[in-house]
Design a protein around this motif. Sequence first.
Motif, PDB file in Angstrom:
ATOM      1  N   LEU B 332     -32.447  -0.108   6.931  1.00  0.00           N
ATOM      2  CA  LEU B 332     -32.497   0.999   7.540  1.00  0.00           C
ATOM      3  C   LEU B 332     -31.714   2.315   7.459  1.00  0.00           C
ATOM      4  N   ARG B 333     -32.544   3.355   6.926  1.00  0.00           N
ATOM      5  CA  ARG B 333     -30.969   4.909   6.303  1.00  0.00           C
ATOM      6  C   ARG B 333     -31.175   5.893   7.964  1.00  0.00           C
ATOM      7  N   ARG B 334     -29.957   5.917   7.982  1.00  0.00           N
ATOM      8  CA  ARG B 334     -29.695   6.642   9.541  1.00  0.00           C
ATOM      9  C   ARG B 334     -28.443   8.020   9.195  1.00  0.00           C
ATOM     10  N   GLY B 335     -28.564   8.370   7.301  1.00  0.00           N
ATOM     11  CA  GLY B 335     -27.815   8.724   7.065  1.00  0.00           C
ATOM     12  C   GLY B 335     -27.763  10.885   7.676  1.00  0.00           C
ATOM     13  N   PHE B 336     -26.690  11.083   7.472  1.00  0.00           N
ATOM     14  CA  PHE B 336     -26.018  12.802   7.928  1.00  0.00           C
ATOM     15  C   PHE B 336     -25.486  13.496   6.983  1.00  0.00           C
ATOM     16  N   SER B 337     -26.240  14.727   6.796  1.00  0.00           N
ATOM     17  CA  SER B 337     -25.478  16.041   5.670  1.00  0.00           C
ATOM     18  C   SER B 337     -24.240  16.243   6.338  1.00  0.00           C
ATOM     19  N   PHE B 338     -23.101  16.232   5.249  1.00  0.00           N
ATOM     20  CA  PHE B 338     -22.327  16.705   6.216  1.00  0.00           C
ATOM     21  C   PHE B 338     -21.574  18.208   4.941  1.00  0.00           C
ATOM     22  N   THR B 339     -21.007  19.063   5.415  1.00  0.00           N
ATOM     23  CA  THR B 339     -19.847  20.200   4.857  1.00  0.00           C
ATOM     24  C   THR B 339     -18.510  19.705   5.629  1.00  0.00           C
ATOM     25  N   ASP B 340     -18.064  19.714   4.872  1.00  0.00           N
ATOM     26  CA  ASP B 340     -16.130  20.079   5.832  1.00  0.00           C
ATOM     27  C   ASP B 340     -15.456  20.543   5.264  1.00  0.00           C
ATOM     28  N   GLY B 341     -15.381  22.319   4.656  1.00  0.00           N
ATOM     29  CA  GLY B 341     -14.983  22.715   4.536  1.00  0.00           C
ATOM     30  C   GLY B 341     -15.342  23.694   3.213  1.00  0.00           C
ATOM     31  N   THR B 342     -14.092  23.319   2.291  1.00  0.00           N
ATOM     32  CA  THR B 342     -14.064  23.416   0.793  1.00  0.00           C
ATOM     33  C   THR B 342     -12.678  23.062   0.312  1.00  0.00           C
ATOM     34  N   ASP B 343     -12.894  22.136  -1.333  1.00  0.00           N
ATOM     35  CA  ASP B 343     -12.150  21.142  -1.489  1.00  0.00           C
ATOM     36  C   ASP B 343     -10.789  22.267  -2.162  1.00  0.00           C
TER      37      ASP B 343
END
Lengths: 411, 411
Positions: B332-343
Amino acid sequence: MTDTNSSSPSRRSLLGWGGAGLALGAAAAGGAVAMARTEDDTEPAGSAIAFHGPHQAGIATPVQDRLHFAAFDVTTEDRDAFVRLLKDWTEAARRMTAGHAVGEGAYGGLAEAPPDDTGEALGLKPSRLTLTIGFGPSLFEKFGLADRRPEALVDLPKFAGDNLDKNRSGGDLCVQACADDPQVAVHAVRNLARIGFGKVVIRWSQLGFGKTSSTTPEAQTPRNLMGFKDGTRNIAGTETDRLKKFVWVDGKDGPPWMAGGSYLVARRIRMHIETWDRTSLQEQEDIFGRDKGEGAPVGKAKERDEPFLKAMKPDAHVRLAHPDTNHGATILRRGFSFTDGTDGLGRLDAGLFFLAYQRDVREGFIPIQRSLATDALNEYIQHVGSALFAIPPGVRDKDDWWGRTLFSGEA
Amino acid sequence: MTDTNSSSPSRRSLLGWGGAGLALGAAAAGGAVAMARTEDDTEPAGSAIAFHGPHQAGIATPVQDRLHFAAFDVTTEDRDAFVRLLKDWTEAARRMTAGHAVGEGAYGGLAEAPPDDTGEALGLKPSRLTLTIGFGPSLFEKFGLADRRPEALVDLPKFAGDNLDKNRSGGDLCVQACADDPQVAVHAVRNLARIGFGKVVIRWSQLGFGKTSSTTPEAQTPRNLMGFKDGTRNIAGTETDRLKKFVWVDGKDGPPWMAGGSYLVARRIRMHIETWDRTSLQEQEDIFGRDKGEGAPVGKAKERDEPFLKAMKPDAHVRLAHPDTNHGATILRRGFSFTDGTDGLGRLDAGLFFLAYQRDVREGFIPIQRSLATDALNEYIQHVGSALFAIPPGVRDKDDWWGRTLFSGEA
C-alpha cells in the motif's frame, strides 16, 4: 475520478486531456471556475489570476497558501541570449498562470524530443498561481546595466544579530511563485529553471508552507510558527492609496523603467522554536505586545484595535515595528512559514521566510529593521538569509515581457 | 473574517475562542463540518478522522494532501518515563486529530508557565489530520524489549544503487503526520517533539507537499515529480480483503502484540529531475511503461486498463514492479513529493518520499525492490534515506495508548 467529471476547467481539460496531443492553442482558456473558497481570500482557490497589468501580480494579490521562491544567478555573458530568456520566461509564465502547460505541453511535440512541460501539474487547477520576477543588485554589474541600477536598490546594511549564510542570500534574479497548491508553485519554478538551462542557475530556493500575512481587507492575520498573529495592519490589496504611497514606485522616484514596480526584501528568519516553546505565556505575550489568543495589542480586546504603544514593554515587537515608532515606515508583508527538516542537533529548522514589498527600502525595511535591533524577540530568532530585488513593473499585454523597460530603455 | 462568521467548528471555536481562557473541556466537540471536498477523496477536507479503531489511522485512510514525517531517537533509559511519554503522546494525538489544542491550549493554564500548545494551529480546522506511530528495530535494543522484536522487523538488506545517508535513515520511533493543511501536520509533529523533550529527540524529518498515491477507489493517481502516474493499482481503503491479505498483520503472523498492525518502509528517493527533463518523451514513456498523458500502460488506452507486461521493455518500471513479476507482492503506497531547496550544484533537491505499508516486508517491499535492481528508472533516481518501522495496532478507546500491547504484553 471527480476531476474528470467536474465542469470546472483544469489543466487537464484545457489541454484537451485524453486526446492524442491536441494543439494547445486550440484549447479555450475561458470559463468561470466554480470552486471552494479559501479561508479568508476573495478569489476562488482554483481560479487563475490575471498575469497582465500595470503592476506584477503576486504583490497586492490576496496571499495564496503556498510559496516556492527561487533566486538565480546568471551564467551567460550574452545579452541577447538573456533577453531571449526573459521573453521565453514571460511566455511560459503567461501560460502557467492561466493553467496551461508550457509550450506544446508534457506530451505534445516530437516523441524524440524532451517535452516542453515537465508534466506534474497536468490536471491541476490554476490555483491562483502568480509569478513575480525581480532583479538583484549583482545583475546590474552585467550586460552593461550599471548606469540603470536604481539608487534605491542599495546594498542592505548589516543589521544587529545578522548571521547570514551567503548560500541563502543574494542572487541576480528572483522568481516568487505563489499558489494555493504547492505542486503548481514548484512546477512553475522548476519549468523556469529548465527553460533557463545554460543561461541561469538556481542559487538558492525556499518553500513556504503557510502564509503568515494577509492582504485581504479585515481578514484575520494567519499565525506564525510562534503561534502569534503579527503584522495586523498590513496593506490590503484594495487600499489603493496606501499601495500608491508605500508600495508602487512612480516615475519620479528613480529611473523611469521602474515606474509601477516595487522593491522586495527577502529574509530567511530561523526561529529557535524549542526555546520559545519553553517560554511562559506571559513572556511570549510581553515580547510580542499582544495576547496570544485573540492577537489584541496589550490592554485591547481585538486584533485590529489600535495599539497603545506605551502600554507595551519598551522592547516589545509590535511597539518597535509600528509605523509610529519609525516615522511612518510601512511595508507590505507577504511572508510564509517554513520547516526544512531538522538541523544536526535534532531541532526543527523552522521559521519565517519574510517577504516585504515597498516603494523604497530606505524608508521601509531598513529603518524598521534598525528599530528592531533591541527587539525582545531577537533572543528567539536569527536572520540567516537576505536578499533585495528591484521588482519591475507588470507585463502590459501579450507582446510585452519581463524586464522590457530595463533592457529596451522605454517605459 | 469569514472564519469567525462561519458556522463550521474550527480549532478556534472549539476552544471557546475570544473568551478569557475558558476551560477547554467544556467546549463541545460535536457538530457536522460543512466544507469543500478535496479533489479525489471521500472525506471533507476540514473534517476530523477518527483516532480510535482496530488499526491506526493514516494507513487505509484516504491520502491527505500534505505530510510531515519525523523519526525520533530515544534518549531516556527510564522505561517508565518512556511509557508515560507514549501515554502523553496518545492523549495529545487524540486531541489534535479531533481539532483541539494540546492540554490547556495555547493560552490556558498559568501565565507563568509555557503554554501546553504552541498555538500555530489555533483557528485551523482538523484538516483530516492523522498521526501514525511506528517502532524501529533499534527500539528493541532498549527497555528489555529484545525478545519482543518481530521476526518480520528485519534489517533491510542493501539494495543495488542505494546511497543512504545515515542522518536521513533509521530511528527508534517514527510519527507520520498527514493532513490537508501543512500547518496542522507541522504543528502536530512539533508538539509531540516538545512533549518528548528530554526523552526523545528528532533524528530526521521530512515534509511532503504533494501526495503521489491515492487509497480512494477508482481515483486518478496523482502525478509524481517526473510528471507520471505510478502505482495505479494501489490498495484502496475500501478493499477490505486486499487490506487483510497485504497490509494488516494478524495474530498468527508473529507476536500477538502486532495483531492489527503493519510494517512501514520509508525511503527518501532523490530524483535527478534536471536530467530527466532533458530526456525525450519516448524514452520517459519507455522507462515507465506508460504514456505520460493518460498514464495508460503500453498499448492500452486508460490508466486502469490491465497492463500487458510483455509489451513493455524488459527494464520498464511498471513491468518490474508489477505483482505478476514478483510472485504477487503487493504494497500500500502513501508517498509524497518533496522539494527541499537546492543542492550545492544549483539542482533542486527534489523527489519522492516513498511510504509503503505491508503485512510483511519480506513479501512486500524487499522482493519488489530487488526486482527493481535493473529498473531503467535507476539512471534518474537514487535512494538516499531508508527506514523500517513496526506499526502497532490502533488505539481502541480513550483508555488505550500507543504501544500498550508491546509494553503491557496484552493484545
